[in-house]
Write a protein that holds these residues in place. Sequence first.
Motif, PDB file in Angstrom:
ATOM      1  N   THR A 314       0.799  -1.235   0.000  1.00  0.00           N
ATOM      2  CA  THR A 314       0.000   0.000   0.000  1.00  0.00           C
ATOM      3  C   THR A 314       0.828   1.278   0.000  1.00  0.00           C
ATOM      4  OG1 THR A 314      -0.118  -0.053   2.434  1.00  0.00           O
ATOM      5  CG2 THR A 314      -1.863  -1.186   1.211  1.00  0.00           C
ATOM      6  N   HIS A 316       2.845   2.844  -2.093  1.00  0.00           N
ATOM      7  CA  HIS A 316       2.838   3.744  -3.247  1.00  0.00           C
ATOM      8  C   HIS A 316       1.525   4.497  -3.411  1.00  0.00           C
ATOM      9  CE1 HIS A 316       0.914   0.121  -4.748  1.00  0.00           C
ATOM     10  NE2 HIS A 316       0.467   0.802  -5.782  1.00  0.00           N
ATOM     11  N   GLN A 317       0.422   3.966  -2.842  1.00  0.00           N
ATOM     12  CA  GLN A 317      -0.870   4.621  -2.980  1.00  0.00           C
ATOM     13  C   GLN A 317      -1.246   5.447  -1.759  1.00  0.00           C
ATOM     14  OE1 GLN A 317      -3.439   1.250  -3.781  1.00  0.00           O
ATOM     15  NE2 GLN A 317      -3.393   1.636  -5.981  1.00  0.00           N
ATOM     16  N   ASN A 318      -0.988   4.917  -0.566  1.00  0.00           N
ATOM     17  CA  ASN A 318      -1.493   5.536   0.657  1.00  0.00           C
ATOM     18  C   ASN A 318      -0.477   6.381   1.410  1.00  0.00           C
ATOM     19  OD1 ASN A 318      -3.816   4.098   0.083  1.00  0.00           O
ATOM     20  ND2 ASN A 318      -3.353   2.445   1.508  1.00  0.00           N
ATOM     21  N   SER A 349       6.694  -1.328  -6.866  1.00  0.00           N
ATOM     22  CA  SER A 349       5.722  -0.268  -7.153  1.00  0.00           C
ATOM     23  C   SER A 349       6.178   1.074  -6.590  1.00  0.00           C
ATOM     24  CB  SER A 349       4.352  -0.637  -6.576  1.00  0.00           C
ATOM     25  OG  SER A 349       3.837  -1.794  -7.169  1.00  0.00           O
ATOM     26  N   SER A 350       6.533   1.082  -5.306  1.00  0.00           N
ATOM     27  CA  SER A 350       6.940   2.333  -4.665  1.00  0.00           C
ATOM     28  C   SER A 350       8.273   2.817  -5.215  1.00  0.00           C
ATOM     29  CB  SER A 350       7.039   2.127  -3.154  1.00  0.00           C
ATOM     30  OG  SER A 350       5.798   1.735  -2.616  1.00  0.00           O
ATOM     31  N   LYS A 385       0.490  -7.381 -11.075  1.00  0.00           N
ATOM     32  CA  LYS A 385       1.001  -6.029 -10.852  1.00  0.00           C
ATOM     33  C   LYS A 385       2.483  -5.957 -11.185  1.00  0.00           C
ATOM     34  CE  LYS A 385       0.806  -1.798  -9.392  1.00  0.00           C
ATOM     35  NZ  LYS A 385       0.080  -0.759 -10.170  1.00  0.00           N
TER      36      LYS A 385
END
Length: 575
Positions: A314, A316-318, A349-350, A385
């Motif tokens: 989470t 990278h999004q939060n 991702s991050s 992903k």
Amino acid sequence: MAASDGLSRKKQKRGGRYSLSDLKTLGQQLLSSRAHVNNLPILLSFISPSSPPHYALESLLSLQSFFTPLLPELPSSAFSKTSNDSNPDPEFIYRTWLRSKFDDLVKLLIEVAISSQSEDTLREVVLETIMEFVKVGNGGKFHSAIYHKLLHSIVHSTLTVGDSLLDLLASKYFNYIDVRYFTFIILEKLARTLEAKDDKKGISGVYDASQSMTSMELSIHKIHNLLSHIPALEASDENSEYEMWNGLGIFIEKSNHKELIDVEDKRIKSKKSSDKVLSENNITKKMKLKFTKAWISFLQLPLPLDVYKEVLVTLHQNVIPRLSKPIMLCDFLTRSYNIGGVVSVMALSSLYVLMTKHGLEYPNFYDKLYALLEPSIFMAKHRAKFFQLLDSCLKSPLLPAYLAAAFFHNLLQRHPSINCLVHQERSRETTEEASGEEKLNVDDEENSSANRDLSDKKPGIDHFNEDESNPKETNAIRSSLWELDTLRHHYCPPVSRFFLSFENDLAVRGKTAEIAVMDFSSGSYATIFNSEMRRRVKQVPLAFYKATPSCLFSESDFPGWTFELKDEELISFNQ
């Protein structure tokens, strides 16, 4: 005093036990006159996890009504001293004593709140009372010390991670901006002071999930639970309203002008003509700063493996979009990316966000990315992903040919220089060079070396080194995609149909299109089987025999072999 003495005598007759009506009478007396202040310790004794819930509730209602109007007049601490200790003021002594009883009440309420013996209904009322004291306990301002005691007790308690108290706190109070602000501050302090209590650490400070959960791991779970439940700060240009738990709030500038605060609904209203309320920009900056400090402190802890994975999924999004300086995560993410396996996949991702949006330079990024392409990655939970990110990371047309050659289909279109891999022919120059080397007459050692070099250039030998983790050293550009011919005749129809995309000239982008990685990366044997079962087949392959076969293979299939047993061998076999 007569009524109080009568109640005491009545209690003595019942063996020292108070009834619910007795507690109600004690509370009414306490609220009616200072003469009954000695009822205060009696009511406090019923604020306990072991007390019957209705007794604790009755006592709590009286005590809350008693203390709430007195809080602005009480000293800041029960240990405050007067200016003249030799001749203290009786009124000050009285208020200091009340302050000590109030501190006892807060301590008892927190014990009830975090106790597993407490009923959910009582826990909810107790939490509401604590938060009311937080609102006005500091001379009408936010009492961060009481709130710190509450969060400290929750984090260090033996409550399970999913306890209803955490959910209750998040659902009822985390929508207030000042509560969020102080939550970040307190969680940062708790994370910084949290010390390891055992040596069960794995790679990069990650706890071994096979070990039982320690008190520190449980505390880390709770800090993560609290951090992940704090909503993001949403603000529009002119019409935003930040709701606050305390109307005097920390986001109000001190000024002699009239307050632009509606204390009734406790909302900060942003107006351009006001210099009293901080602008949305300033509020956002202050919140981002506290958010960043809290998360950076948390990520420095030795995270349990399940929390570690959840954070990476989470982040990278939060988290990254809300940080004041996202680049501060580079150490944590590069360390995670270097661990390898599924942890590296989840960190990608991050790391990709930091590289593409925040200028992070990672010299060995593609080497590590190539090293992740192992057979196990095709069965990983987050493979879809991962392959989307992999495709995104390889979109640049500036990638060198040797690097593009080490990866997959879409790169054949993006980099025409490696289309030779689809049909790699032996060049004439190489053939002549090999022929010339065959005619060399040298001593035995040189001849042996030449033969080894020659063998490397013979047709049918794949120069690709699958054990090499550095894509530059794999010799992928000298290899060929010989596996494509086996895929042409693959038993699985979707695989053989996919091969048809290589029949076209991949250099001509008008004839071919890049594949959507998502369409393939999330597939499995189950999805392929279900897809084939839904297909309507017009022609079914059949086997037709003019005569019923008597054996599985005919003699012409294996010339020179016989499958007949002699009579004695047959008898021995049947026995």
